[in-house]
Design a protein around this motif. Sequence first.
Motif, short mmCIF file in Angstrom:
data_model
loop_
_atom_site.label_atom_id
_atom_site.label_comp_id
_atom_site.label_asym_id
_atom_site.label_seq_id
_atom_site.Cartn_x
_atom_site.Cartn_y
_atom_site.Cartn_z
N HIS A 148 6.06 -19.09 -98.25
CA HIS A 148 5.73 -19.87 -97.40
C HIS A 148 6.21 -19.10 -96.07
O HIS A 148 7.37 -18.61 -96.27
CB HIS A 148 6.18 -21.20 -97.20
CG HIS A 148 5.64 -22.05 -98.56
ND1 HIS A 148 6.48 -22.20 -99.53
CD2 HIS A 148 4.59 -23.00 -98.75
CE1 HIS A 148 5.85 -23.08 -100.23
NE2 HIS A 148 4.72 -23.56 -99.93
N HIS A 150 -2.77 -20.93 -103.75
CA HIS A 150 -1.44 -21.25 -103.40
C HIS A 150 -1.68 -23.00 -103.64
O HIS A 150 -2.08 -23.74 -103.04
CB HIS A 150 -1.12 -21.05 -101.95
CG HIS A 150 0.11 -21.68 -101.66
ND1 HIS A 150 1.40 -21.01 -101.59
CD2 HIS A 150 0.49 -22.95 -100.93
CE1 HIS A 150 2.44 -21.81 -101.24
NE2 HIS A 150 1.93 -23.11 -100.71
N HIS A 190 0.21 -20.04 -95.36
CA HIS A 190 -0.11 -20.46 -94.02
C HIS A 190 -0.29 -19.61 -92.92
O HIS A 190 -1.27 -19.53 -92.52
CB HIS A 190 1.05 -21.54 -93.89
CG HIS A 190 1.27 -22.65 -94.96
ND1 HIS A 190 0.37 -23.52 -95.05
CD2 HIS A 190 2.13 -22.89 -95.74
CE1 HIS A 190 0.58 -24.41 -96.21
NE2 HIS A 190 1.69 -23.83 -96.66
N ASP A 202 -2.91 -25.78 -101.41
CA ASP A 202 -1.40 -26.38 -101.19
C ASP A 202 -1.20 -27.69 -101.65
O ASP A 202 -0.50 -28.28 -101.09
CB ASP A 202 -1.32 -25.93 -99.89
CG ASP A 202 0.39 -26.29 -99.60
OD1 ASP A 202 1.13 -25.86 -100.40
OD2 ASP A 202 0.59 -26.40 -98.44
N HIS A 244 1.08 -26.35 -105.68
CA HIS A 244 2.37 -26.48 -106.31
C HIS A 244 1.99 -27.50 -107.40
O HIS A 244 1.62 -28.72 -107.20
CB HIS A 244 3.17 -27.19 -105.32
CG HIS A 244 3.39 -26.28 -104.28
ND1 HIS A 244 4.81 -25.95 -104.07
CD2 HIS A 244 2.87 -26.05 -103.17
CE1 HIS A 244 4.72 -25.12 -102.97
NE2 HIS A 244 3.60 -25.45 -102.11
FE FE Z 1 2.74 -24.76 -100.23
#
Ligand code: FE
Length: 428
Positions: free
Chosen positions: A228, A73, A267, A318, A75
């Motif tokens: 998420h 995960h 998460h 993340d 971005h």
């Molecule tokens: Fe994220």
Amino acid sequence: ITDAFRASILYFTDDPACNPDAMHWHSDGLLLLSGEKIAAAGDYHLLKTQLPPELTVSHWPGKILCPGFIDTHVHYPQTDMIASPAPGLLPWLETYTFPTERRFQDSEHAHEVADFFLDELLRNGTTTAMVYCTVHPESVDALFIQSEQRNLRMVAGKVMMDRHCPDFLRDTAETGAHESEALIRKWHGRGRQLYAITPRFAPTSSERQLVLTGELASQYPDTFIQTHVAENKDECHWARSLFPKARSYLDIYDQCGLMRPRAMYAHCIWLDETDRRRMAETQSAIALCPTSNLFLGSGLFHFEPAIAAKIPLSIATDIGGGTSFSMLQTMNETYKIARMGGHYLPAASMFYLATLGAARAMQLENTIGSFTPGNEADFIVIDPQATPLLARRSQHLNSLEEQLFVLAMLGDDRCVEATYICGKKYIS
Ligand code: FE
Ligand code: GUN
């Protein structure tokens, strides 16, 4: 046999928490490739009979060969806003994330960031990632084109969000689904590229958008899904108030058909027992994001109930909520979060989570994440004495577990000496 590497070798064929034979360690090991694939991995003295006489062996004494790390995960558009200060997730999104993601309407900018991002992943030994792009389809093209140029196995998708975000980042239920479908047809399974259907999170999607997203996910069952869930308490309250009919935050996605194999939920801090049972039943997976959860103050993930429920688990950076591209640093923070919850995580489990555990969570076992013959030859060369402190600490190790543990706690990008993609050394 086309290539041969001699060094220590570390890989897994099962979960070391469940199977005492899961971890494979060869202190004087040999890794054999056949073109872009793994041919064999084992003890040098046993395997050397398979070496063709004319082949030169790349010898890395004192180094460790291990499958490339998998970050489940991350971005890529948030590379330029990593470590932005804010009191929690929602103000952080408003203040930094949305303005930063706006710039990806410009394809040239997207390419420039994707180029840096992929080189940074590789420099940190990460060879596969599940990547969020932005709402702009051009941002997905940029990531995949850059990935294709490096022959990487990447999973990525266009963010869908049709409410509670600035106009300049908003799609609609229909355009989000259509653009995603066009990107699936263009990219999913082209070379090593794989598509992830990517609703940002429930608060920024209308119910109609999530329903259409679920339909797309069932129409293309071998695509991935990423979103998420249950990251932060304010976010959980917001999601519940927007979808009052859902039993829980996770149930919003469940009701829309978004829980299935190849769905990756980032998460998962604030889940209840029913949620955990649904995760396991549907073979949906958790991406635990420790540096992000600590940095944003989101909460401490609970290991024992997730393990007891047998939910597929992986760890992730993340970026840019997370603060490091390094999966070694991500192991370090994973370990500390486990400790805070009373759970003890051995080094073997940390390396498993970053390799085969992630490949299994993504249903890519027998493709990446291990040195099983026939797997794609994405691997890294680790220098366990890369820093003065590591070199000194290495003089006082009593077991393999201690050696790997020290590497997970003190290691970072400096320990990644080389990264190989499909058997070829990557040079940026
Ligand atoms: Fe994220
Ligand atoms: N929830 C919705 N969007 C985001 C994001 O960009 N980062 C994190 N950490 N959580 C999110």
